[in-house]
Design an enzyme around this catalytic site. Structure first.
Site, PDB file in Angstrom:
ATOM      1  N   ASP A  72      18.582  -9.189   4.742  1.00 10.05           N
ATOM      2  CA  ASP A  72      18.051  -9.008   6.097  1.00 10.05           C
ATOM      3  C   ASP A  72      16.544  -9.191   6.113  1.00 10.05           C
ATOM      4  OD1 ASP A  72      20.625  -8.189   6.138  1.00 10.05           O
ATOM      5  OD2 ASP A  72      20.211  -6.109   6.657  1.00 10.05           O
ATOM      6  N   ASP A  88      24.755  -9.918  -1.285  1.00 10.04           N
ATOM      7  CA  ASP A  88      23.317  -9.752  -1.576  1.00 10.04           C
ATOM      8  C   ASP A  88      23.042  -8.601  -2.538  1.00 10.04           C
ATOM      9  OD1 ASP A  88      23.827  -7.808   0.409  1.00 10.04           O
ATOM     10  OD2 ASP A  88      21.977  -8.203   1.527  1.00 10.04           O
ATOM     11  N   SER A 117      21.186  -6.880  12.169  1.00 16.59           N
ATOM     12  CA  SER A 117      20.013  -6.453  11.428  1.00 16.59           C
ATOM     13  C   SER A 117      18.847  -5.997  12.296  1.00 16.59           C
ATOM     14  CB  SER A 117      19.572  -7.607  10.538  1.00 16.59           C
ATOM     15  OG  SER A 117      19.010  -7.105   9.413  1.00 16.59           O
TER      16      SER A 117
HETATM   17  P1  NG1 Z   1      24.367  -5.431   8.555  1.00 19.01           P
HETATM   18  O1  NG1 Z   1      25.680  -4.865   8.778  1.00 19.01           O
HETATM   19  O2  NG1 Z   1      24.170  -6.685   9.307  1.00 19.01           O
HETATM   20  O3  NG1 Z   1      23.279  -4.464   8.769  1.00 19.01           O
HETATM   21  C1  NG1 Z   1      24.578  -5.132   5.865  1.00 19.01           C
HETATM   22  C2  NG1 Z   1      23.407  -5.073   4.888  1.00 19.01           C
HETATM   23  C3  NG1 Z   1      23.106  -6.460   4.300  1.00 19.01           C
HETATM   24  C4  NG1 Z   1      24.362  -7.054   3.702  1.00 19.01           C
HETATM   25  C5  NG1 Z   1      25.492  -7.026   4.753  1.00 19.01           C
HETATM   26  C6  NG1 Z   1      26.804  -7.508   4.215  1.00 19.01           C
HETATM   27  C7  NG1 Z   1      22.064  -3.268   5.805  1.00 19.01           C
HETATM   28  C8  NG1 Z   1      20.856  -2.868   6.548  1.00 19.01           C
HETATM   29  N1  NG1 Z   1      22.235  -4.578   5.587  1.00 19.01           N
HETATM   30  O4  NG1 Z   1      24.214  -5.917   6.982  1.00 19.01           O
HETATM   31  O5  NG1 Z   1      22.084  -6.355   3.329  1.00 19.01           O
HETATM   32  O6  NG1 Z   1      24.740  -6.394   2.532  1.00 19.01           O
HETATM   33  O7  NG1 Z   1      25.704  -5.696   5.245  1.00 19.01           O
HETATM   34  O8  NG1 Z   1      26.726  -8.827   3.808  1.00 19.01           O
HETATM   35  O9  NG1 Z   1      22.833  -2.438   5.398  1.00 19.01           O
END
Ligand code: NG1
Length: 484
Positions: free
Chosen positions: A212, A73, A167
């Protein structure tokens, strides 16, 4: 409605209230009772903290699980997540001062209060109140004024597991922003709202992409979403027939407020550096790409060409600043303060093991191919859709582990156990470094799958007494107003 009236309706099991909850959480009596008891606790908490007779609104925003498309993303490349039936609910009303008063039903998150002003100074790093501030700041930035924004009282109840890659932070921020909008009887078109909120994590020092926030706002019940960025667009699509999404917590915390943030931001920087080198090696366009999506669109003939260029241009050994400086014709300080800067503006220093550029770029582009393939399988539903989708999930996991270096021994054990228990596909989900796995399981096999994972992963680690180890999720609807 006031908290007093809501408590009264809940005590009478008011059918219209239960219908509002059923539209979001499903109509099984067990789920409805659970939703109503959460509302009851929230209303009591609001009333005890603030007032029984305020006119309140109640809004909610869900967490999400990503099925495929990891770390794409923030490169502007697509993802395929779904919203989960775990969310953050906010009960809110106007207050007659210029302060935001926030109280969480969970005492682990102590009350917070802050003033509405053009530039809201953050609480110390890691403070949960910063997620509320980031929501309010995002709206102030959008409106470019604090005029007409009154103070608020907010009571919050969340059940998205934190630091698990589901998230919770986006659910939190979006529920708070939606509470501010609803209390002020304002709205923002959903796509614009999602774009606006995509920047909200920058307030808490993350450089995350927009997956997210887009999922939490734009999700549809019963569907997963293919999300493309720049411009943001979503295409809902169903899961393969007779399959169920099961999510397993590794119980290793992927804490974004701490260690995982540095690792995450480092990968954002590595992708930027790879973009700069790839463009510098064979620029086709005068435009300088800032992310891999732009490089792909401007300098390449599709994904195969991009992969070939990555393999031909980047070397497997880690890159060091002197070499980057030579190849990019920029001095190391400039590279550190521009390409390597975190969203908060502080330079990300060269990691002791250097920057891994070939592997990072290869993962992102090959993952993009897997998302496109997964979407076309889900859209055309061939007879072996579940098996083929599962195979792509398995390949994604290998790439996340070997090229992106975001797995850990516990996630490996969970993925192996899931495949042994009959999953079509199993992979880590979210940023990695702990958190959860996501599994596509034949629906009739779900009880066996849950039992097998419990026996092989949770019992030997003496984790089986913990709640919320394994979730069986139906795709949930996106954020909305429950009561106004
Ligand atoms: P998670 O680990 O679910 O919070 C994070 C990023 C996403 C995306 C994913 C990897 C945050 C809040 N969100 O998700 O935007 O990059 O890692 O695909 O950091």
């Amino acid at each position: 409605m006031t908290p007093r009236q809501l408590l009264h309706s809940l005590s009478l099991a008011d059918p219209s209230l239960r219908a509002s909850c059923a539209a979001v959480y499903g109509s099984s009596p067990e789920l409805l009772d659970h939703a109503c008891s959460r509302l009851w606790i929230l209303a009591r908490h609001y009333a005890d903290t603030f007032n029984y007779d305020d006119h309140v609104v109640v809004v909610r925003a869900p967490g999400r699980v990503n099925l495929i498309g990891e770390h794409t993303d923030y490169n502007g490349l697509p993802v395929l997540p779904m919203a989960i039936p775990r969310d953050v609910i906010v009960m809110a009303s106007r207050s007659d001062d210029d302060l935001v008063h926030v109280s969480n039903v969970d005492p682990a998150f102590p009350p917070r209060q802050f003033k509405i002003e053009p530039l809201i100074p953050p609480f110390p790093p890691g403070d949960w109140g910063n997620y509320v501030k980031s929501a309010v700041q995002g709206l102030i930035n959008h409106w470019q004024t604090t005029q007409g924004i009154s103070g608020l009282r907010m009571a919050i109840s969340g059940n998205v597991p934190v630091a698990s890659g589901l998230s919770s932070s986006a659910a939190f921020t979006i529920a708070c922003a939606l509470a501010v909008l609803t209390v002020h009887q304002r709205s923002i078109p959903p796509l614009l709202f999602a774009e606006l909120m995509a920047h909200s994590d920058h307030y808490v020092g993350m450089a995350s992409g927009g997956m997210d926030q887009a999922t939490s706002i734009l999700a549809r019940a019963g569907a997963c979403l293919k999300i493309d960025f720049f411009p943001l667009r979503v295409q809902p699509v169903s899961l393969p027939p007779d399959t169920t999404v099961v999510v397993c917590q590794s119980r290793v915390k992927a804490a974004k407020a701490a260690n995982a943030r540095e690792e995450y931001n480092r990968r954002v920087v590595e992708c930027r550096l790879a973009t700069a080198l790839l463009h510098a090696a064979s620029p086709r366009s005068d435009r300088v790409p800032l992310r891999l999506s732009e490089w792909l669109a401007w300098d390449c003939d599709g994904l195969d060409d991009a992969l070939a260029r990555i393999n031909a241009t980047l070397h497997p050994e880690p890159y060091r600043l002197p070499e980057l400086s030579r190849l990019l014709h920029q001095n190391p300080e400039t590279i550190l303060s521009t390409l390597c800067a975190t969203p908060a503006g502080t330079p990300c220093h060269e990691p002791p093991d250097g920057f891994h550029l070939l592997k990072r770029a290869r993962h992102v582009i090959s993952e993009t191919r897997r998302v496109e393939d997964a979407f076309s399988i889900l859209s055309s539903t061939p007879p072996d859709a579940a098996r083929r989708f599962g195979e792509l999930m398995n390949q994604s996991h290998v790439s996340c582990r070997d090229d992106y270096h975001i797995s850990c021994p516990e996630l490996e054990d969970l993925v192996t156990a899931a495949r042994d228990a009959g999953a079509y596909g199993a992979r880590l989900t979210g940023a990695g470094f702990g958190g959860c796995t996501v599994n596509l399981v034949p629906s009739p096999l779900v009880p066996h799958f849950v039992d097998a994972l419990n026996r092989s992963y949770y019992v030997p680690r003496q984790l089986d007494h913990l709640p919320d180890n394994i979730f069986v999720f139906q795709p949930a609807p996106g954020a909305g107003v429950l009561l106004s």
